[in-house]
Design a protein around this motif. Structure first.
Motif, mmCIF file in Angstrom:
data_model
loop_
_atom_site.group_PDB
_atom_site.id
_atom_site.type_symbol
_atom_site.label_atom_id
_atom_site.label_comp_id
_atom_site.label_asym_id
_atom_site.label_seq_id
_atom_site.Cartn_x
_atom_site.Cartn_y
_atom_site.Cartn_z
ATOM 1 N N PRO A 157 -1.624 16.528 -7.740
ATOM 2 C CA PRO A 157 -1.918 17.649 -6.851
ATOM 3 C C PRO A 157 -3.027 17.297 -5.856
ATOM 4 O O PRO A 157 -4.045 16.695 -6.219
ATOM 5 C CB PRO A 157 -2.379 18.752 -7.806
ATOM 6 N N ALA A 158 -2.837 17.646 -4.604
ATOM 7 C CA ALA A 158 -3.793 17.323 -3.542
ATOM 8 C C ALA A 158 -5.185 17.875 -3.833
ATOM 9 O O ALA A 158 -6.185 17.267 -3.446
ATOM 10 C CB ALA A 158 -3.276 17.843 -2.208
ATOM 11 N N VAL A 159 -5.278 18.989 -4.525
ATOM 12 C CA VAL A 159 -6.577 19.591 -4.815
ATOM 13 C C VAL A 159 -7.434 18.679 -5.693
ATOM 14 O O VAL A 159 -8.661 18.767 -5.666
ATOM 15 C CB VAL A 159 -6.404 20.989 -5.451
ATOM 16 N N LEU A 160 -6.826 17.769 -6.451
ATOM 17 C CA LEU A 160 -7.578 16.849 -7.292
ATOM 18 C C LEU A 160 -8.087 15.622 -6.536
ATOM 19 O O LEU A 160 -8.979 14.932 -7.004
ATOM 20 C CB LEU A 160 -6.727 16.386 -8.474
ATOM 21 N N LEU A 161 -7.514 15.342 -5.374
ATOM 22 C CA LEU A 161 -7.889 14.162 -4.601
ATOM 23 C C LEU A 161 -9.008 14.546 -3.642
ATOM 24 O O LEU A 161 -8.798 14.767 -2.457
ATOM 25 C CB LEU A 161 -6.666 13.598 -3.876
ATOM 26 N N ARG A 162 -10.232 14.618 -4.158
ATOM 27 C CA ARG A 162 -11.392 15.183 -3.454
ATOM 28 C C ARG A 162 -12.079 14.221 -2.489
ATOM 29 O O ARG A 162 -12.866 14.645 -1.672
ATOM 30 C CB ARG A 162 -12.426 15.656 -4.479
ATOM 31 N N HIS A 163 -11.850 12.921 -2.620
ATOM 32 C CA HIS A 163 -12.530 11.932 -1.783
ATOM 33 C C HIS A 163 -11.602 11.439 -0.676
ATOM 34 O O HIS A 163 -10.395 11.630 -0.747
ATOM 35 C CB HIS A 163 -12.980 10.738 -2.632
ATOM 36 N N ARG A 164 -12.191 10.766 0.308
ATOM 37 C CA ARG A 164 -11.417 10.146 1.379
ATOM 38 C C ARG A 164 -11.810 8.682 1.452
ATOM 39 O O ARG A 164 -12.995 8.348 1.484
ATOM 40 C CB ARG A 164 -11.683 10.816 2.735
ATOM 41 N N ILE A 165 -10.805 7.797 1.453
ATOM 42 C CA ILE A 165 -11.037 6.361 1.536
ATOM 43 C C ILE A 165 -10.197 5.813 2.683
ATOM 44 O O ILE A 165 -9.321 6.499 3.204
ATOM 45 C CB ILE A 165 -10.660 5.649 0.222
ATOM 46 N N ARG A 166 -10.487 4.584 3.058
ATOM 47 C CA ARG A 166 -9.677 3.879 4.056
ATOM 48 C C ARG A 166 -9.196 2.585 3.419
ATOM 49 O O ARG A 166 -9.957 1.901 2.737
ATOM 50 C CB ARG A 166 -10.467 3.573 5.316
ATOM 51 N N ILE A 167 -7.930 2.263 3.651
ATOM 52 C CA ILE A 167 -7.327 1.061 3.083
ATOM 53 C C ILE A 167 -6.805 0.197 4.216
ATOM 54 O O ILE A 167 -6.110 0.681 5.103
ATOM 55 C CB ILE A 167 -6.166 1.417 2.134
ATOM 56 N N GLN A 168 -7.155 -1.081 4.169
ATOM 57 C CA GLN A 168 -6.584 -2.061 5.085
ATOM 58 C C GLN A 168 -5.722 -2.975 4.216
ATOM 59 O O GLN A 168 -6.241 -3.844 3.511
ATOM 60 C CB GLN A 168 -7.689 -2.835 5.797
ATOM 61 N N PRO A 169 -4.385 -2.759 4.205
ATOM 62 C CA PRO A 169 -3.520 -3.463 3.254
ATOM 63 C C PRO A 169 -3.469 -4.981 3.480
ATOM 64 O O PRO A 169 -3.347 -5.440 4.604
ATOM 65 C CB PRO A 169 -2.141 -2.840 3.461
ATOM 66 N N TYR A 170 -3.559 -5.701 2.377
ATOM 67 C CA TYR A 170 -3.442 -7.164 2.391
ATOM 68 C C TYR A 170 -2.000 -7.526 2.700
ATOM 69 O O TYR A 170 -1.063 -6.992 2.099
ATOM 70 C CB TYR A 170 -3.855 -7.714 1.029
ATOM 71 N N GLY A 195 -1.087 -11.069 3.268
ATOM 72 C CA GLY A 195 -0.819 -12.462 2.902
ATOM 73 C C GLY A 195 -1.844 -13.389 3.514
ATOM 74 O O GLY A 195 -2.786 -12.962 4.176
ATOM 75 N N ASP A 196 -1.643 -14.682 3.287
ATOM 76 C CA ASP A 196 -2.550 -15.689 3.814
ATOM 77 C C ASP A 196 -1.919 -16.387 5.004
ATOM 78 O O ASP A 196 -0.703 -16.565 5.066
ATOM 79 C CB ASP A 196 -2.883 -16.725 2.737
ATOM 80 N N SER A 197 -2.771 -16.784 5.943
ATOM 81 C CA SER A 197 -2.321 -17.548 7.098
ATOM 82 C C SER A 197 -3.166 -18.824 7.156
ATOM 83 O O SER A 197 -4.014 -19.063 6.300
ATOM 84 C CB SER A 197 -2.499 -16.731 8.382
ATOM 85 N N ALA A 198 -2.976 -19.605 8.179
ATOM 86 C CA ALA A 198 -3.759 -20.828 8.358
ATOM 87 C C ALA A 198 -5.234 -20.503 8.566
ATOM 88 O O ALA A 198 -6.097 -21.354 8.373
ATOM 89 C CB ALA A 198 -3.230 -21.612 9.544
ATOM 90 N N TYR A 199 -5.535 -19.277 8.944
ATOM 91 C CA TYR A 199 -6.915 -18.880 9.234
ATOM 92 C C TYR A 199 -7.517 -17.998 8.145
ATOM 93 O O TYR A 199 -8.586 -17.453 8.321
ATOM 94 C CB TYR A 199 -6.969 -18.156 10.584
ATOM 95 N N GLY A 200 -6.822 -17.824 7.037
ATOM 96 C CA GLY A 200 -7.332 -17.000 5.945
ATOM 97 C C GLY A 200 -6.452 -15.792 5.707
ATOM 98 O O GLY A 200 -5.334 -15.698 6.216
ATOM 99 N N PRO A 201 -6.959 -14.830 4.929
ATOM 100 C CA PRO A 201 -6.151 -13.656 4.608
ATOM 101 C C PRO A 201 -5.864 -12.808 5.846
ATOM 102 O O PRO A 201 -6.680 -12.749 6.765
ATOM 103 C CB PRO A 201 -7.001 -12.877 3.610
ATOM 104 N N THR A 202 -4.687 -12.183 5.852
ATOM 105 C CA THR A 202 -4.331 -11.270 6.942
ATOM 106 C C THR A 202 -4.153 -9.873 6.366
ATOM 107 O O THR A 202 -3.740 -9.705 5.223
ATOM 108 C CB THR A 202 -3.041 -11.713 7.665
ATOM 109 N N TYR A 203 -4.484 -8.883 7.186
ATOM 110 C CA TYR A 203 -4.456 -7.488 6.765
ATOM 111 C C TYR A 203 -3.703 -6.659 7.788
ATOM 112 O O TYR A 203 -3.695 -6.973 8.971
ATOM 113 C CB TYR A 203 -5.881 -6.940 6.620
ATOM 114 N N GLY A 204 -3.083 -5.587 7.313
ATOM 115 C CA GLY A 204 -2.453 -4.625 8.200
ATOM 116 C C GLY A 204 -3.523 -3.759 8.849
ATOM 117 O O GLY A 204 -4.710 -3.855 8.512
ATOM 118 N N PRO A 205 -3.114 -2.903 9.748
ATOM 119 C CA PRO A 205 -4.091 -2.011 10.380
ATOM 120 C C PRO A 205 -4.662 -1.045 9.348
ATOM 121 O O PRO A 205 -3.982 -0.670 8.399
ATOM 122 C CB PRO A 205 -3.283 -1.271 11.443
#
Length: 107
Positions: A6-19, A21-31
């Motif tokens: 239930p949405a009422v239980l999700l009291r905090h707000r976070i931001r996620i930048q999804p992993y 994979g790895d590239s030649a320059y290191g890990p890459t993330y989505g927006p």
């Protein structure tokens, strides 16, 4: 029948930048995602990382079942700390009256 946390239980707000994979320059993330509703527990606990190491997780959060947060993702917690997703568990119980959710432990 309850199908998700239930949405009422999700009291905090976070931001996620999804992993992504790895590239030649290191890990890459989505927006970075918009603010994601979650329930954050900032108490430390031991978890087993995907590579088998036992690691002290600095925080654990529960979010909706469709959250995009693979291990390695960057997470900004409500207090502004940045963390890395260690373990991701999707909890479902089809046909039972319990909520589906995603549980993520971060270091």
């Amino acid at each position: 029948m309850v199908t998700r946390v239930p949405a009422v239980l999700l009291r905090h707000r976070i931001r996620i930048q999804p992993y992504r994979g790895d590239s030649a320059y290191g890990p890459t993330y989505g927006p970075p995602a918009e603010e994601v509703p979650a329930l954050v527990d900032a108490s430390p606990r031991m978890v087993r990382a995907p590579d088998g190491r036992e690691v002290l997780a600095a925080a654990t959060f529960i979010a909706g079942p469709d959250v995009d947060c693979p291990p390695g993702s960057r997470v900004t917690l409500p207090d502004g700390r940045n963390a890395t997703a260690l373990t991701v568990a999707r909890h479902t119980a089809p046909g039972l009256p319990v909520p589906a959710c995603t549980e993520v432990s971060c270091e």
